[in-house]
Write a protein that holds these residues in place. Sequence first.
Motif, PDB file in Angstrom:
ATOM      1  N   ILE A   1       0.847  -1.192   0.000  1.00 40.19           N
ATOM      2  CA  ILE A   1       0.000   0.000   0.000  1.00 40.19           C
ATOM      3  C   ILE A   1       0.885   1.244   0.000  1.00 40.19           C
ATOM      4  N   LYS A   2       0.393   2.274  -0.640  1.00 39.38           N
ATOM      5  CA  LYS A   2       1.097   3.558  -0.679  1.00 39.38           C
ATOM      6  C   LYS A   2       0.336   4.550   0.199  1.00 39.38           C
ATOM      7  N   ILE A   3       1.054   5.185   1.118  1.00 39.87           N
ATOM      8  CA  ILE A   3       0.423   6.161   2.005  1.00 39.87           C
ATOM      9  C   ILE A   3       1.273   7.425   2.051  1.00 39.87           C
TER      10      ILE A   3
ATOM     11  N   TYR B   1       1.589   4.525  10.979  1.00 39.53           N
ATOM     12  CA  TYR B   1       2.566   3.772  10.181  1.00 39.53           C
ATOM     13  C   TYR B   1       2.955   2.481  10.888  1.00 39.53           C
ATOM     14  N   ASN B   2       3.219   2.579  12.181  1.00 41.53           N
ATOM     15  CA  ASN B   2       3.659   1.398  12.933  1.00 41.53           C
ATOM     16  C   ASN B   2       2.569   0.336  13.045  1.00 41.53           C
ATOM     17  N   LEU B   3       1.317   0.754  12.999  1.00 41.02           N
ATOM     18  CA  LEU B   3       0.225  -0.213  12.959  1.00 41.02           C
ATOM     19  C   LEU B   3       0.153  -0.898  11.599  1.00 41.02           C
ATOM     20  N   LEU B   4       0.220  -0.121  10.546  1.00 45.54           N
ATOM     21  CA  LEU B   4       0.030  -0.660   9.204  1.00 45.54           C
ATOM     22  C   LEU B   4       1.134  -1.621   8.784  1.00 45.54           C
ATOM     23  N   VAL B   5       2.373  -1.363   9.210  1.00 47.57           N
ATOM     24  CA  VAL B   5       3.471  -2.248   8.791  1.00 47.57           C
ATOM     25  C   VAL B   5       3.362  -3.635   9.425  1.00 47.57           C
ATOM     26  N   GLN B   6       2.483  -3.778  10.405  1.00 43.99           N
ATOM     27  CA  GLN B   6       2.251  -5.105  10.971  1.00 43.99           C
ATOM     28  C   GLN B   6       1.542  -6.027   9.979  1.00 43.99           C
ATOM     29  N   LYS B   7       0.829  -5.434   9.028  1.00 42.40           N
ATOM     30  CA  LYS B   7       0.010  -6.239   8.118  1.00 42.40           C
ATOM     31  C   LYS B   7       0.308  -5.990   6.641  1.00 42.40           C
ATOM     32  N   TYR B   8       0.892  -4.811   6.342  1.00 41.40           N
ATOM     33  CA  TYR B   8       1.098  -4.434   4.950  1.00 41.40           C
ATOM     34  C   TYR B   8       2.550  -4.052   4.680  1.00 41.40           C
ATOM     35  N   LYS B   9       2.913  -4.133   3.403  1.00 42.42           N
ATOM     36  CA  LYS B   9       4.185  -3.569   2.958  1.00 42.42           C
ATOM     37  C   LYS B   9       3.903  -2.116   2.601  1.00 42.42           C
ATOM     38  N   VAL B  10       4.400  -1.207   3.433  1.00 43.47           N
ATOM     39  CA  VAL B  10       4.001   0.200   3.353  1.00 43.47           C
ATOM     40  C   VAL B  10       5.087   1.044   2.697  1.00 43.47           C
TER      41      VAL B  10
ATOM     42  N   THR C   1      -4.460  -2.173  24.111  1.00 47.56           N
ATOM     43  CA  THR C   1      -4.318  -3.254  23.132  1.00 47.56           C
ATOM     44  C   THR C   1      -5.579  -3.380  22.281  1.00 47.56           C
ATOM     45  N   MET C   2      -6.742  -3.249  22.903  1.00 43.94           N
ATOM     46  CA  MET C   2      -7.997  -3.293  22.161  1.00 43.94           C
ATOM     47  C   MET C   2      -8.144  -2.075  21.258  1.00 43.94           C
ATOM     48  N   GLU C   3      -7.709  -0.924  21.755  1.00 48.31           N
ATOM     49  CA  GLU C   3      -7.769   0.297  20.967  1.00 48.31           C
ATOM     50  C   GLU C   3      -6.945   0.147  19.691  1.00 48.31           C
ATOM     51  N   ARG C   4      -5.728  -0.363  19.826  1.00 49.38           N
ATOM     52  CA  ARG C   4      -4.874  -0.583  18.648  1.00 49.38           C
ATOM     53  C   ARG C   4      -5.539  -1.529  17.653  1.00 49.38           C
ATOM     54  N   GLN C   5      -6.123  -2.604  18.160  1.00 52.32           N
ATOM     55  CA  GLN C   5      -6.781  -3.575  17.289  1.00 52.32           C
ATOM     56  C   GLN C   5      -7.935  -2.943  16.530  1.00 52.32           C
ATOM     57  N   GLN C   6      -8.701  -2.095  17.213  1.00 57.87           N
ATOM     58  CA  GLN C   6      -9.843  -1.462  16.559  1.00 57.87           C
ATOM     59  C   GLN C   6      -9.402  -0.460  15.502  1.00 57.87           C
ATOM     60  N   VAL C   7      -8.342   0.299  15.800  1.00 61.09           N
ATOM     61  CA  VAL C   7      -7.828   1.260  14.811  1.00 61.09           C
ATOM     62  C   VAL C   7      -7.317   0.520  13.580  1.00 61.09           C
ATOM     63  N   LEU C   8      -6.569  -0.559  13.788  1.00 61.11           N
ATOM     64  CA  LEU C   8      -6.055  -1.335  12.662  1.00 61.11           C
ATOM     65  C   LEU C   8      -7.205  -1.933  11.851  1.00 61.11           C
ATOM     66  N   GLN C   9      -8.242  -2.373  12.520  1.00 64.86           N
ATOM     67  CA  GLN C   9      -9.404  -2.922  11.821  1.00 64.86           C
ATOM     68  C   GLN C   9     -10.079  -1.855  10.963  1.00 64.86           C
ATOM     69  N   ILE C  10     -10.165  -0.626  11.489  1.00 62.97           N
ATOM     70  CA  ILE C  10     -10.742   0.485  10.721  1.00 62.97           C
ATOM     71  C   ILE C  10      -9.906   0.754   9.473  1.00 62.97           C
ATOM     72  N   LEU C  11      -8.597   0.832   9.641  1.00 67.82           N
ATOM     73  CA  LEU C  11      -7.711   1.095   8.509  1.00 67.82           C
ATOM     74  C   LEU C  11      -7.779  -0.042   7.500  1.00 67.82           C
ATOM     75  N   ASP C  12      -7.850  -1.263   7.998  1.00 67.64           N
ATOM     76  CA  ASP C  12      -7.940  -2.435   7.134  1.00 67.64           C
ATOM     77  C   ASP C  12      -9.201  -2.393   6.277  1.00 67.64           C
ATOM     78  N   THR C  13     -10.313  -1.994   6.888  1.00 68.95           N
ATOM     79  CA  THR C  13     -11.578  -1.896   6.154  1.00 68.95           C
ATOM     80  C   THR C  13     -11.489  -0.837   5.059  1.00 68.95           C
ATOM     81  N   ILE C  14     -10.885   0.293   5.362  1.00 70.56           N
ATOM     82  CA  ILE C  14     -10.729   1.371   4.371  1.00 70.56           C
ATOM     83  C   ILE C  14      -9.846   0.920   3.221  1.00 70.56           C
ATOM     84  N   ILE C  15      -8.788   0.178   3.523  1.00 71.08           N
ATOM     85  CA  ILE C  15      -7.847  -0.285   2.501  1.00 71.08           C
ATOM     86  C   ILE C  15      -8.460  -1.385   1.636  1.00 71.08           C
ATOM     87  N   GLU C  16      -9.133  -2.331   2.267  1.00 74.59           N
ATOM     88  CA  GLU C  16      -9.656  -3.490   1.539  1.00 74.59           C
ATOM     89  C   GLU C  16     -10.997  -3.207   0.849  1.00 74.59           C
ATOM     90  N   HIS C  17     -11.780  -2.287   1.384  1.00 74.48           N
ATOM     91  CA  HIS C  17     -13.096  -1.964   0.809  1.00 74.48           C
ATOM     92  C   HIS C  17     -13.240  -0.447   0.725  1.00 74.48           C
TER      93      HIS C  17
END
Length: 313
Positions: A4-6, A23-32, A263-279
């Motif tokens: 992904i490009k950001i 950035y530190n959240l996204l690099v856990q799942k994506y090549k940023v 920890t839950m807050e981080r998970q929810q933020v990453l889930q939000i970003l993931d939804t925006i990226i994937e859909h």
Amino acid sequence: MKEIKINFVDFWPGFDKTNNYFYNLLVQKYKVTIDENPDLLFYSSYNNDYLKYNCHRIFYTAENIRPDFLACDFAFSFDYNKRKNHFRLPLYSMYVELLGMLDKLETIKTREEARSIWRAKTKFCCMVISNPNSSKRLEFFDTLSKVKPVDSGGSVFNNVGGRVTNKAEFIKDYKFVLSFENSAYDGYTTEKIMEPIHADCIPIYWGNKLVDRDFNAGRFLDYNKFASEKELIDRILEIDQNEELAIDILMQPTFSLDRLAHTMERQQVLQILDTIIEHPGKPIARQWLRYIHKAKLLYEKNKKRIAIKFKLT
């Protein structure tokens, strides 16, 4: 890993595009990759460069301002609201993550540990600020200083021989720290209360009237909970002279039980970003709403001149 490009624009001076909360959240799942032609833009409130980008835009603010949902697809701010395209993410959450504070903040002290910490503190109270515009903060500094001297290590009211270079190192020797926000708004809680707690001090806090939703009310002194400044100052002096009261405060958990765990807050933020990226859907930047937003910005920029013109005519 999906690529992904950001990009990040309009953030505060010194903001690091490759070492920040998002950035530190996204690099856990994506090549940023940081790119001037991004798929996803994070922007803040310190400029209007975000208008140049026609991708999905995510707003984040460290200031006491409201998101403009005509300009962003999603917003992270201090506010409590139930919009589907908003998530409350206070500034102190970023500090906790970037500075590795969480372990210490979540550690409960024994009575002996708290006693040792309190006895090592050799100074009464301090303040470290660079913004001279908060009259509430400056007035209370002046009032408390007339009762017992308060040290100021910032550029405002400096009385320690110059501005300190390391705030954390400076405040650690003090029992109390004036932790007043620049302004007051429900939900607006910054790093100002968290830094003294991390340094094992007792914050004297003013600002967000709902601050006890974030931080345990037993771990600080809340200006808004006292009937008068005299009552607050009497309590400060009482704690200053009563070791057992101070120890009771230092032993309190940092965060409110009502607060979402980090920890839950981080998970929810990453889930939000993931939804925006994937859909992603159609971004705001390519919708007709952007023209309303630009017209609004243009009006705000020129409203004084427009008002004068209509007054003259």
